[in-house]
Write a protein that holds these residues in place. Structure first.
Motif, PDB file in Angstrom:
ATOM      1  N   ILE A 195      -5.913  -1.097   5.870  1.00 18.32           N
ATOM      2  CA  ILE A 195      -5.821  -0.491   4.551  1.00 18.32           C
ATOM      3  C   ILE A 195      -5.392  -1.886   3.634  1.00 18.32           C
ATOM      4  CG2 ILE A 195      -4.286   0.791   2.799  1.00 18.32           C
ATOM      5  CD1 ILE A 195      -4.405   2.977   5.122  1.00 18.32           C
ATOM      6  N   LEU A 196      -5.956  -2.109   2.666  1.00 13.80           N
ATOM      7  CA  LEU A 196      -5.672  -3.490   2.069  1.00 13.80           C
ATOM      8  C   LEU A 196      -4.640  -3.356   1.240  1.00 13.80           C
ATOM      9  CD1 LEU A 196      -9.325  -4.723   0.942  1.00 13.80           C
ATOM     10  CD2 LEU A 196      -7.751  -5.179   3.104  1.00 13.80           C
ATOM     11  N   GLY A 197      -3.786  -4.233   0.754  1.00 13.83           N
ATOM     12  CA  GLY A 197      -2.848  -4.165  -0.063  1.00 13.83           C
ATOM     13  C   GLY A 197      -2.831  -3.722  -1.462  1.00 13.83           C
ATOM     14  N   HIS A 198      -1.700  -2.947  -1.987  1.00 12.86           N
ATOM     15  CA  HIS A 198      -1.581  -2.359  -3.367  1.00 12.86           C
ATOM     16  C   HIS A 198      -2.454  -1.226  -3.449  1.00 12.86           C
ATOM     17  CE1 HIS A 198       0.990  -5.789  -4.748  1.00 12.86           C
ATOM     18  NE2 HIS A 198       0.376  -6.575  -3.822  1.00 12.86           N
ATOM     19  N   LEU A 199      -3.070  -0.689  -2.576  1.00 16.59           N
ATOM     20  CA  LEU A 199      -3.840   0.655  -2.875  1.00 16.59           C
ATOM     21  C   LEU A 199      -2.889   1.771  -2.641  1.00 16.59           C
ATOM     22  CD1 LEU A 199      -6.991  -0.194  -0.678  1.00 16.59           C
ATOM     23  CD2 LEU A 199      -6.377  -0.686  -2.791  1.00 16.59           C
ATOM     24  N   VAL A 200      -3.397   2.814  -3.353  1.00 16.18           N
ATOM     25  CA  VAL A 200      -2.554   4.085  -3.416  1.00 16.18           C
ATOM     26  C   VAL A 200      -3.527   5.228  -2.627  1.00 16.18           C
ATOM     27  CG1 VAL A 200      -1.736   5.933  -4.675  1.00 16.18           C
ATOM     28  CG2 VAL A 200      -1.667   3.392  -5.400  1.00 16.18           C
ATOM     29  N   ILE A 201      -3.202   5.792  -1.773  1.00  9.91           N
ATOM     30  CA  ILE A 201      -4.098   6.900  -1.024  1.00  9.91           C
ATOM     31  C   ILE A 201      -3.264   8.170  -1.306  1.00  9.91           C
ATOM     32  CG2 ILE A 201      -4.845   7.651   1.280  1.00  9.91           C
ATOM     33  CD1 ILE A 201      -5.130   4.777   1.908  1.00  9.91           C
ATOM     34  N   ALA A 202      -4.209   9.087  -1.588  1.00 17.03           N
ATOM     35  CA  ALA A 202      -3.777  10.491  -1.962  1.00 17.03           C
ATOM     36  C   ALA A 202      -3.186  11.501  -0.655  1.00 17.03           C
ATOM     37  CB  ALA A 202      -4.516  11.477  -2.633  1.00 17.03           C
ATOM     38  N   ALA A 228       0.987  -1.234  -0.137  1.00 21.45           N
ATOM     39  CA  ALA A 228       0.118   0.039   0.031  1.00 21.45           C
ATOM     40  C   ALA A 228       0.862   1.130  -0.014  1.00 21.45           C
ATOM     41  CB  ALA A 228      -0.880   0.046   1.350  1.00 21.45           C
ATOM     42  N   ARG A 229       0.473   2.171  -0.535  1.00 18.82           N
ATOM     43  CA  ARG A 229       1.164   3.729  -0.733  1.00 18.82           C
ATOM     44  C   ARG A 229       0.303   4.626  -0.044  1.00 18.82           C
ATOM     45  NH1 ARG A 229       3.162   5.280  -6.082  1.00 18.82           N
ATOM     46  NH2 ARG A 229       1.591   3.618  -6.917  1.00 18.82           N
ATOM     47  N   ILE A 230       0.712   5.278   0.950  1.00 16.16           N
ATOM     48  CA  ILE A 230      -0.005   6.216   1.709  1.00 16.16           C
ATOM     49  C   ILE A 230       0.497   7.505   1.514  1.00 16.16           C
ATOM     50  CG2 ILE A 230      -1.149   7.088   4.074  1.00 16.16           C
ATOM     51  CD1 ILE A 230      -0.781   4.054   4.850  1.00 16.16           C
ATOM     52  N   GLY A 231      -0.091   8.554   1.122  1.00 18.90           N
ATOM     53  CA  GLY A 231       0.306   9.881   0.913  1.00 18.90           C
ATOM     54  C   GLY A 231       1.027  10.596   2.025  1.00 18.90           C
ATOM     55  N   ALA A 232       1.224  11.964   1.884  1.00 16.02           N
ATOM     56  CA  ALA A 232       1.795  12.754   3.002  1.00 16.02           C
ATOM     57  C   ALA A 232       0.749  13.523   3.755  1.00 16.02           C
ATOM     58  CB  ALA A 232       2.680  13.793   2.434  1.00 16.02           C
ATOM     59  N   TYR A 233       0.978  13.691   4.938  1.00 15.83           N
ATOM     60  CA  TYR A 233      -0.071  14.343   5.705  1.00 15.83           C
ATOM     61  C   TYR A 233      -1.473  13.937   5.790  1.00 15.83           C
ATOM     62  CZ  TYR A 233       3.513  18.155   5.051  1.00 15.83           C
ATOM     63  OH  TYR A 233       4.581  19.111   5.119  1.00 15.83           O
ATOM     64  N   CYS A 234      -1.427  12.554   5.862  1.00 20.17           N
ATOM     65  CA  CYS A 234      -2.615  11.811   5.946  1.00 20.17           C
ATOM     66  C   CYS A 234      -2.991  11.608   7.573  1.00 20.17           C
ATOM     67  CB  CYS A 234      -2.668  10.546   5.244  1.00 20.17           C
ATOM     68  SG  CYS A 234      -2.707  10.669   3.621  1.00 20.17           S
ATOM     69  N   PHE A 235      -4.135  11.185   7.917  1.00 20.47           N
ATOM     70  CA  PHE A 235      -4.355  10.827   9.403  1.00 20.47           C
ATOM     71  C   PHE A 235      -4.956   9.515   9.383  1.00 20.47           C
ATOM     72  CE2 PHE A 235      -6.580  10.294  13.379  1.00 20.47           C
ATOM     73  CZ  PHE A 235      -5.726  10.091  14.008  1.00 20.47           C
ATOM     74  N   ILE A 236      -4.661   8.398   9.640  1.00 20.30           N
ATOM     75  CA  ILE A 236      -5.221   7.077   9.660  1.00 20.30           C
ATOM     76  C   ILE A 236      -5.805   6.746  11.164  1.00 20.30           C
ATOM     77  CG2 ILE A 236      -5.163   4.674   8.982  1.00 20.30           C
ATOM     78  CD1 ILE A 236      -4.463   6.644   6.762  1.00 20.30           C
ATOM     79  N   GLY A 237      -6.944   6.866  11.256  1.00 25.03           N
ATOM     80  CA  GLY A 237      -7.654   6.466  12.783  1.00 25.03           C
ATOM     81  C   GLY A 237      -7.297   5.328  13.383  1.00 25.03           C
ATOM     82  N   GLY A 238      -7.423   4.994  14.562  1.00 25.05           N
ATOM     83  CA  GLY A 238      -7.064   3.913  15.217  1.00 25.05           C
ATOM     84  C   GLY A 238      -7.889   2.838  14.738  1.00 25.05           C
ATOM     85  N   SER A 239      -6.969   1.533  14.804  1.00 30.65           N
ATOM     86  CA  SER A 239      -7.709   0.227  14.444  1.00 30.65           C
ATOM     87  C   SER A 239      -8.366   0.368  12.984  1.00 30.65           C
ATOM     88  CB  SER A 239      -8.950  -0.062  15.131  1.00 30.65           C
ATOM     89  OG  SER A 239      -8.495  -0.209  16.653  1.00 30.65           O
ATOM     90  N   ALA A 240      -8.060   1.190  12.073  1.00 29.29           N
ATOM     91  CA  ALA A 240      -8.453   1.352  10.922  1.00 29.29           C
ATOM     92  C   ALA A 240      -7.588   0.387   9.867  1.00 29.29           C
ATOM     93  CB  ALA A 240      -8.185   2.572  10.063  1.00 29.29           C
TER      94      ALA A 240
END
Lengths: 357, 357, 357
Positions: B286-293, B272-284
């Motif tokens: 993210i599946l594999g190979h996804l791209v998050i802006a 998975a690729r997560i962008g900059a300045y993101c916030f991922i809440g507790g216990s969330a």
């Protein structure tokens, strides 16, 4: 940083690879490869592989000296000095990577580090390796070729099977048994107490001593910081070939059938029985005392609340949406029983209307 | 128990604080404060701060010697011997607390503890500190001012950047690289194997050697018992300023952009690729190979099942209710496709009825 | 493998058990039992218990020498050489198992292992036991009868109460306080930094020093690899008798009331306050700053998003289904707000139609 390509040595001849691992060789059997690399990073001394059809276009610019390709990719093969056709390039890659890894591996030296603390009444095979600051208690057995990483703890009467490897800081508590060729990653804890209490007359928890153990088969892999509780009276049992990712929690008296895989952060509550060849997606949960058949796949973050007797894929997760859409839909979910009643009401009234018309 | 107020020393003059950290000083610049305390616990020798507007009423009974207040709180400021107005009191508090912390800090003494096991072929800076029973393998580098806590493990060829601090029992496996000024909390494991297997002809898992590493930028914080897997071929990459809470699981080949924060118990699947300045809440999850802006916020316990290209807030969690209401609504959810069809049916029939009337 | 039956000794006389633990004795008070076993595995030297009515039929083939039964099972009791009637067989079993466990227990020998590193300015009671490679820092206190497992870390000024037991590799950081008779399982981390940052003008995180501690009451149990963060300014507080399972994450400044239990993988965000006698199901989550009343039960994998003032059971989890059914229903959930509007529309139109007819 990847350790590929190999810093030394002549690498492997493609002809020798095919002789050992099978597949159809096209091109130059004398070609040598010194490491494995992804399609987009491979150079003339590397071998690459294509396992996802979606990456077919990558072949056009791939600079690998040799490529592992699906059976029907003869046309694409012609671009490369050498290539290997096989029904399952990913499996082929896995086996080849293990071979490279063994060639390159700097294995632990047999012997007990001077700072390790091994009880005189423990038995450590002369071919086993025990790292710095590891602690091995009375009655424990460490079999031939096992590797106990730095800072590991092996409780009294625990058994570590032949060629099993514990990475640093893994903990195997008293009486637990690991089979042969297992891998336990750093920080994993095997044999902690199950979560068992009776409630006394005032509602306070009365601890139930956990007197079972954990019994683990052969070829099992256990992820970093994963925890597996010992049984209350009977044992917790993990079958041969089970693969458990990081930060998985397995409750007491759970049984997991052979070759099942559990992805990261899964929680399995006490006394659940999971069949063979199952796949439990990341962060999924399984309630206690349930029975799950063989060949069941549970989607990520789904909670299994009843036993599953049929193989197949199961899911239960609220679909992701923008916060605003989610808020609207979630509010409607909380009225769903009422909405269903209103729908029924409408249907009845319309039936009457139709009767009238 | 909080170590505030400071047990010794004269504390800081409010005038000096404003000189260093900015803000508008009202009242007595000579006032001294010896510690930071919450509004309801602060005494005359403490400095407090108001960051939540909802706590405005607390000011009326606050006994602090000085208060950090939002820009437009001049009226409230008059109650205190001294106060500091600033656009962001919480940020101001953070910086002031760091200053106090540095004043008070009893930092690790440079040098290697007698019980630490440092391979002769490791390089440990003379200004670095290595705690009791820590193990540092061949080829590892510990840079200037780094602190390796008691019982930590640093694998061969790993690199610990300048002024980076590892709390007790953290594990950094071979070849992994941490930048400068990182903080790794107790029990974290960096560089465990990714969860990668091919399936053989019988369905058993064939391990894919994980030959990448983990590369971590500067100013990264990694929580207690968090695990970050090494890449399969390429590296897992964590950008500058990323903050990761406790018990987070990061799969192999994940990439996380600068200044993103992940709350506790999050699971991020492989690649998975997560962008900059993101916030991922507790216990969330993210599946594999996804791209998050960049600039994406994911709510707690939500599962990201497809790539996200637009910044914004996303959620997906079943709303909490009483068990009885939940049971009714959850049952209706399982019939929702059918309910939708029945609604369509009603609409069609009503349309016809209307035509008839 | 279970260590039952006891390998040595004469076992316990049933008459002595009843004299100590209460209950009504039927049959032979001289009968001796040497261990506890499940109904289906017990032999003539074992005592078994029936706690689940569903297992009543198991009694017919049970070979135990003595059985603990619910009050009204006099008829079934006649099958056994001896039996004990009690209102709560499970609680009775818990107490009896503790007794057996104490008889059998091989407790840690008092004293400090030669490889442990204890600061001269720490105070360790002469009746306490400190295992191999444990590290105890300056100012720490280890009270009477406490057991510090191999490889544990106790930070400066931390306090470990009387008869509290830390299993191997547990970490208690500086200033944290544990009461008496607590149990901390392997790999747990108590007192790691809370996850607290301000955002600077560019959006980068500015760490807020975490200067509170963790204060834990008496008779608390903390699971393997569980993490409990220290408070930011005030302390994190865990009440007497709280039971926390493995891999639970407790954020900074959380307060948990007495005798509450948290199952595996639960996450509690910062400053949440949970009442007494609550039960939080496995993998559930509680958002920050919420207040939960006493006697609240949260179902597994449910997320608490608002405060709960009424005791009772609460749930919020998407029901599991086959992947195909789930996909259909989940798609409908994403249109649920719209479906609700269409239903309203239908109702309005039908009302008009009815007016017309």
């Amino acid at each position: 940083m990847s350790e590929w390509p190999l810093g030394a040595g002549e690498g492997l001849r493609v002809g020798d690879i095919v002789e050992k691992l099978g597949g159809t060789l096209l091109g130059d059997s004398q070609r040598r490869v010194r490491g494995i690399a992804p399609l987009d990073r491979a150079g003339p001394a590397d071998i690459a592989f294509l396992s996802q059809p979606g990456k077919r276009a990558w072949l056009e610019t791939c600079k690998a000296g040799c490529v592992i390709l699906p059976q029907d990719f003869e046309a694409e093969a012609s671009r490369f000095a050498a290539s290997i056709l096989t029904p399952d390039p990913y499996l082929y890659y896995a086996r080849l990577a293990q071979w490279f890894s063994a060639l390159q591996g700097e294995d632990a030296t047999p012997g007990v580090h001077a700072t390790a603390v091994v009880d005189p009444a423990a038995r450590v095979a002369s071919t086993a390796s025990v790292g710095a600051c590891a602690v091995i208690e009375r009655g424990a057995v460490v079999a031939d070729g096992a590797v106990i990483g730095a800072g590991c703890y092996i409780g009294r009467n625990a058994v570590i099977g032949a060629a099993t490897r514990l990475h640093p800081r893994a903990v195997v508590l008293h009486g637990c048994i690991l089979g042969a060729r297992c891998i336990v990653h750093a920080g994993a804890v095997i044999g902690s107490d199950g979560f068992g209490y009776a409630r006394d007359e005032q509602g306070a928890g009365v601890k139930i001593p956990q007197t079972g153990a954990v019994v683990i088969g052969n070829d099992v892999e256990i992820g970093a910081n994963t925890t597996i509780d010992r049984g209350a009276l009977d044992d917790t049992r993990i079958g041969d070939g089970v693969k458990i990712d990081n930060q998985v929690q397995i409750g007491h008296n759970v049984e997991i059938g052979p070759h099942t895989a559990l992805a990261g952060c899964v929680g399995v509550a006490g006394s659940a029985r999971i069949g063979a060849y199952c796949f439990i997606g990341g962060s999924a949960g399984i309630l206690g005392h349930l029975v799950i058949a063989d060949h069941v796949t549970i989607s990520a973050m789904s909670l299994v609340t009843r036993s599953i007797s049929q193989p197949g894929r199961y899911a239960g997760v609220f679909p992701l949406d923008t916060q605003a859409n989610w808020a609207e839909n979630a509010a409607a979910v909380r009225q769903l029983g009422a909405l269903r009643s209103r729908l029924r009401q409408l249907e009845k009234r319309q039936d009457k209307n139709i009767d009238k018309t």
